[in-house]
Design a protein around this motif. Structure first.
Motif, PDB file in Angstrom:
ATOM      1  N   THR A 490       0.845  -1.188   0.000  1.00 43.15           N
ATOM      2  CA  THR A 490       0.000   0.000   0.000  1.00 43.15           C
ATOM      3  C   THR A 490       0.880   1.238   0.000  1.00 43.15           C
ATOM      4  O   THR A 490       2.032   1.221   0.468  1.00 43.15           O
ATOM      5  N   ASP A 492       0.310   5.345   0.996  1.00 43.13           N
ATOM      6  CA  ASP A 492      -0.443   6.517   1.416  1.00 43.13           C
ATOM      7  C   ASP A 492       0.447   7.729   1.170  1.00 43.13           C
ATOM      8  O   ASP A 492       1.604   7.757   1.628  1.00 43.13           O
ATOM      9  N   SER A 507      -4.489   7.089  -1.514  1.00 40.11           N
ATOM     10  CA  SER A 507      -3.942   5.777  -1.185  1.00 40.11           C
ATOM     11  C   SER A 507      -4.110   4.852  -2.369  1.00 40.11           C
ATOM     12  O   SER A 507      -5.020   5.013  -3.184  1.00 40.11           O
ATOM     13  N   ALA A 508      -3.219   3.887  -2.460  1.00 39.30           N
ATOM     14  CA  ALA A 508      -3.319   2.836  -3.471  1.00 39.30           C
ATOM     15  C   ALA A 508      -2.900   1.528  -2.827  1.00 39.30           C
ATOM     16  O   ALA A 508      -2.048   1.504  -1.932  1.00 39.30           O
ATOM     17  N   ARG A 509      -3.477   0.434  -3.283  1.00 34.09           N
ATOM     18  CA  ARG A 509      -3.207  -0.872  -2.686  1.00 34.09           C
ATOM     19  C   ARG A 509      -3.140  -1.917  -3.793  1.00 34.09           C
ATOM     20  O   ARG A 509      -3.908  -1.857  -4.759  1.00 34.09           O
ATOM     21  N   SER A 544       2.897   0.484  -5.892  1.00 35.39           N
ATOM     22  CA  SER A 544       2.095   1.685  -6.136  1.00 35.39           C
ATOM     23  C   SER A 544       2.984   2.847  -6.543  1.00 35.39           C
ATOM     24  O   SER A 544       4.140   2.937  -6.132  1.00 35.39           O
ATOM     25  N   ALA A 567      -1.902   4.306 -11.024  1.00 30.27           N
ATOM     26  CA  ALA A 567      -1.799   4.202  -9.562  1.00 30.27           C
ATOM     27  C   ALA A 567      -0.878   3.067  -9.137  1.00 30.27           C
ATOM     28  O   ALA A 567      -0.202   3.162  -8.113  1.00 30.27           O
ATOM     29  N   THR A 568      -0.849   1.971  -9.921  1.00 31.98           N
ATOM     30  CA  THR A 568      -0.061   0.802  -9.542  1.00 31.98           C
ATOM     31  C   THR A 568       0.653   0.226 -10.756  1.00 31.98           C
ATOM     32  O   THR A 568       0.376   0.600 -11.895  1.00 31.98           O
TER      33      THR A 568
END
Length: 782
Positions: A490, A492, A507-509, A544, A567-568
């Motif tokens: 993750t 943040d 945030s990205a996960r 991420s 994002a990822t």
């Protein structure tokens, strides 16, 4: 993420020195040099073994060899161990110790997760290429041996060990013998400063055969050879690229019963680099003109408790570890922060409000990039292994284990442009005026800060793994292993101020799973000859991306077919196919180890540079194939005379055009993977002889070659072509009683090839290996 100035190659070079330190204590007094080649036991498969019996390509160098040859860090190691290289992580600046990635067999990627696992004992120190950091680089202090395991090691060492694994194995406390060792070395760099190293290690049995303490301290300096000059060429500071480091290690060994051993240990290391080793090519040799100095401090702390319990029918091992890294750096941001801000000003020549004099003044302001990095990890491994193979007991041997880790990485960035508010005011303007700066808001540059970023990465891994060996005959056995891994990562993040565009808080996960098998067949043709074949899979986690502001990077993103930065990015993986042989001849007076390999690498994690706004993001960019050979030959044709030759060749190329379609310039089929030398090789010779009585002497020499490589996939960059280079080293000395004295010269012919020449804004920088140094060392044992 902003792109940082490219990689530098640091100061260390390999020398062949005090062979007396390689001799068993007292060998010189006896006057009978060993006629056999030294065999360094390894734990590549989580148990002590002769490397000649292990089905993988391994280089193992003892601690005595490291010290006597002045191998001070990983970059020294890359010059003598086949098919290892290093380069900078995308966006990290390559600004000295702690900023490079290590690669094995051409598996080189300056972005995403690491491709080589780094271990200090049983502690995994593997960290990702996260924003500003490279691999953790333990110093070679109180080390029993270094093991370089080539090829994927995912079954036993997990994700990121896809190119291989490097293990730094410290000396264990000795329960029986009290011992005190000291070592001191000093040398002078041609045209530069003074190098020195001093260490002391004490081994203290506290309870005979039950409890022992080992304590060691070390202090080192690598003298600089770059001078900082002003715009008129006057020297402002000499030898600015000096590096100081300190190490402390404490280990306790408790053996309450013959079957149970508990070994807690702690390690501390601080590397203080006063500046980077870049110089301006257009200036006189080894001068740097910069507005802001670029120091760094990299502190590493580890703590581990290792428990070994012999159960009779097997061995149970528990490794509980913690490590913390604190890495603070300053980069000279003048070339891109101040210049980038000046490009946003609306010039009066184009109908705006900013006079050209203001734009030039803003572009000329000094700017720093302050990077504060923190990593902490807790990990636990529990494994159960059968006893070594015994034909009378079972045709099977096996190992099974569980592993879990929890890693946090925090990064704070602040980019002040010094004097920016006063400069606007001096010309009668406000830095918050949107007519002058589009999208400017009140307080756009608090305390002259132009960018602020806070990033928290959190990675968890859980694995179950195992290997089983079946012996068809005592000489022929098959290995099947596998690891199942589940990982989550993750990010943040919060960033703002003017150069962050509109800013971002989000945030990205990403979750990943992987099954990583291994298959091997080993045939011991006879006790002195082994051949093997291995097929293994390697894997690394996805991750991420740092936010890319569309307000300032919109055109770049649109050119790559994107409305916003992804994002990822996804995991990547590879398959390694390997054949090898390991042979000893003439009663172990000649050894020949050789291997060939073919690697298919899929979905490579790669950095995508956005040239207009100077940001970068990670993406998956195509496939590659890496193939090559490794060979290591040692011979003792006469007692006291040792000859060595080691080398590797690797051809790592992209196998499709997917990368260029994803915005990676130059990532086309047939492009050479960046940062990978075509070959490296080392030759050495050393002769030990008796002078008189108990005085033994030696002479030694060696030469190392590093082949050409590509510093970039983009042929238009100045660092695209990196030349080959070589170094030569000589030494001589004597051992008498408790003391061993040597004199040496490193880089004897002062090869000053400019081995990298990246361009930062309008400045082309140069990097070279350290100049010739001449010195002496003294070791004592009590």
């Amino acid at each position: 993420m902003k792109i940082r100035p490219p990689v530098l190659l640091r100061r260390s070079l390999l020398a062949m020195c005090v062979q007396a330190a390689l001799l068993p204590h007292g060998a010189a007094q006896q006057g009978a040099p060993d006629s056999q080649i030294e065999v360094v036991t390894v734990t590549a498969q989580k148990r002590k073994e002769d490397p000649a019996k292990v089905a993988m390509s391994i280089s193992a160098i003892s601690g005595n060899q490291l010290q006597s040859q002045h191998v001070n860090d990983i970059t020294d190691l890359t010059r003598v161990v086949p098919n290892i290289s290093f380069t900078a992580a995308t966006g990290n600046g390559g600004a000295g110790p702690g900023t490079s990635n290590i690669e094995i067999r051409g598996i080189s990627s300056g972005a995403g997760a690491a491709t080589v696992g780094i271990y200090l004992g049983d502690v995994s120190l593997t960290v990702g290429n996260v924003y500003t950091m490279g691999a953790v680089e333990p110093k070679f202090f109180d080390i029993d041996r270094v093991e370089v395991l080539r090829g994927p090691q995912a079954t036993l060492y997990g994700a990121s060990s896809m190119g291989g694994t490097i293990k730094f194995v410290p000396n264990e406390p000795d329960l029986r013998d009290r011992e005190f060792n000291t070592y001191a070395e000093t040398s002078a760099l041609r045209g530069g400063g003074i190098n020195y190293s001093a260490s002391a290690v004490a081994n203290l049995p506290l309870v005979a055969n039950e409890l022992a303490l080992r304590v060691g301290v070390q202090s080192q300096r690598a003298g600089g050879f770059i001078d900082q000059v002003d715009g008129n060429g006057a020297v402002m500071a000499k030898d600015i690229n000096r590096v100081d480091d300190e190490e402390v290690r404490v280990a306790l060994k408790w053996q309450p019963t013959a079957a149970l051993t508990v070994t807690p240990s702690v390690y501390y290391q601080k590397v203080d680099a006063k500046d980077i080793s870049a110089f301006n090519i257009e200036l006189p040799r080894y001068q740097a003109q910069k507005q802001v100095r670029e120091p760094s401090k990299d502190t590493l702390q580890t703590a581990t408790v290792l428990v070994n319990w012999e159960l009779g029918w097997g061995d149970l091992t528990s490794s509980t570890s913690y490590f913390k890294r604190k890495f603070d750096r300053t980069q000279n941001g003048s070339a891109y922060n101040s210049y980038s801000l000046s490009t946003f000003l609306t010039s009066t020549e184009d109908g705006g409000t900013a006079p050209p004099e203001l734009i030039d003044a803003i572009a000329g302001l000094p700017s720093a990039v302050y990077l504060n990095n923190r990593v902490r990890q807790v990990s636990q491994e529990l494994r159960l292994a059968s006893r070594p193979y015994d034909q009378a007991v079972s045709a099977w041997t096996w190992l099974a284990g569980l592993y879990t880790s929890n890693q946090h990485t925090n990064i704070d960035e602040n980019d002040p442009i010094f004097g920016v508010n006063d400069t606007f005011a001096r010309f009668g303007f406000s830095s918050s005026d949107p007519a002058l700066l589009p999208d400017a808001r009140p307080g756009a540059f608090p305390n002259d800060n132009a960018f602020m970023g806070i990033f928290h990465y959190h990675e968890r891994q859980h694995s179950v793994f195992g290997e089983a060996n079946y012996y068809f005959t005592p000489a022929l056995h098959a290995t099947v292993g596998a690891r199942y891994l589940k990982g989550t990562s993750t990010l943040d993040q919060q960033n703002g101020l003017y150069l962050a565009g509109a800013g971002n808080t989000g945030s990205a996960r990403l979750s990943s799973t992987a099954f990583m098998p291994k298959y091997a067949l080993t045939w011991e043709v006879d006790p002195a000859h082994t051949v093997y074949g291995t097929v293994a899979k390697g894997f690394r986690l996805g991750g991420s991306n740092v936010f890319v502001p569309p307000t300032t990077c919109g055109d770049d993103l649109a050119a790559n077919g994107l409305d916003e930065g992804p994002a990822t990015y996804a995991p990547d993986s590879l398959w390694n196919y390997e054949l090898g042989s390991k042979s000893r001849f003439l009663n172990n007076r000649l050894s020949v180890n050789a291997s060939v390999f073919y690697v298919k690498w899929k979905n490579i994690q790669q950095g995508v540079y956005l040239p207009t706004c100077a940001y970068t993001y990670n993406a998956n960019a195509g496939n590659a194939v890496s193939k090559g050979i490794e060979i290591d030959i040692k011979a003792k044709p006469l007692p006291g005379l040792t000859l060595s030759a080691a080398g590797g060749y690797v051809n790592a190329e992209l196998s499709n055009d997917e990368g260029v379609r994803n915005g990676v310039i130059g990532a086309v089929r047939g492009a050479q993977v960046q940062g990978v030398p075509k070959y490296n090789a080392a030759l050495s010779a050393q002769y030990n002889f008796v002078v008189a009585g108990d005085i033994g002497a030696f002479v030694a020499g060696g030469i190392q070659w590093v082949g050409p490589s590509k510093g970039s996939l983009n042929p238009e960059q100045t660092d695209y072509e990196r030349p080959s280079y070589h170094t030569a080293d000589f030494s001589g000395g004597a051992a008498f009683g408790r003391y061993k004295l040597s004199v040496f010269v490193k880089n004897a012919f002062d090869d000053d090839t400019i081995i990298q020449h990246p361009q930062v804004a309008s400045i082309v920088q140069g990097y070279r290996v350290a100049p010739r140094s001449i010195g002496m060392s003294l070791a004592a044992k009590f």
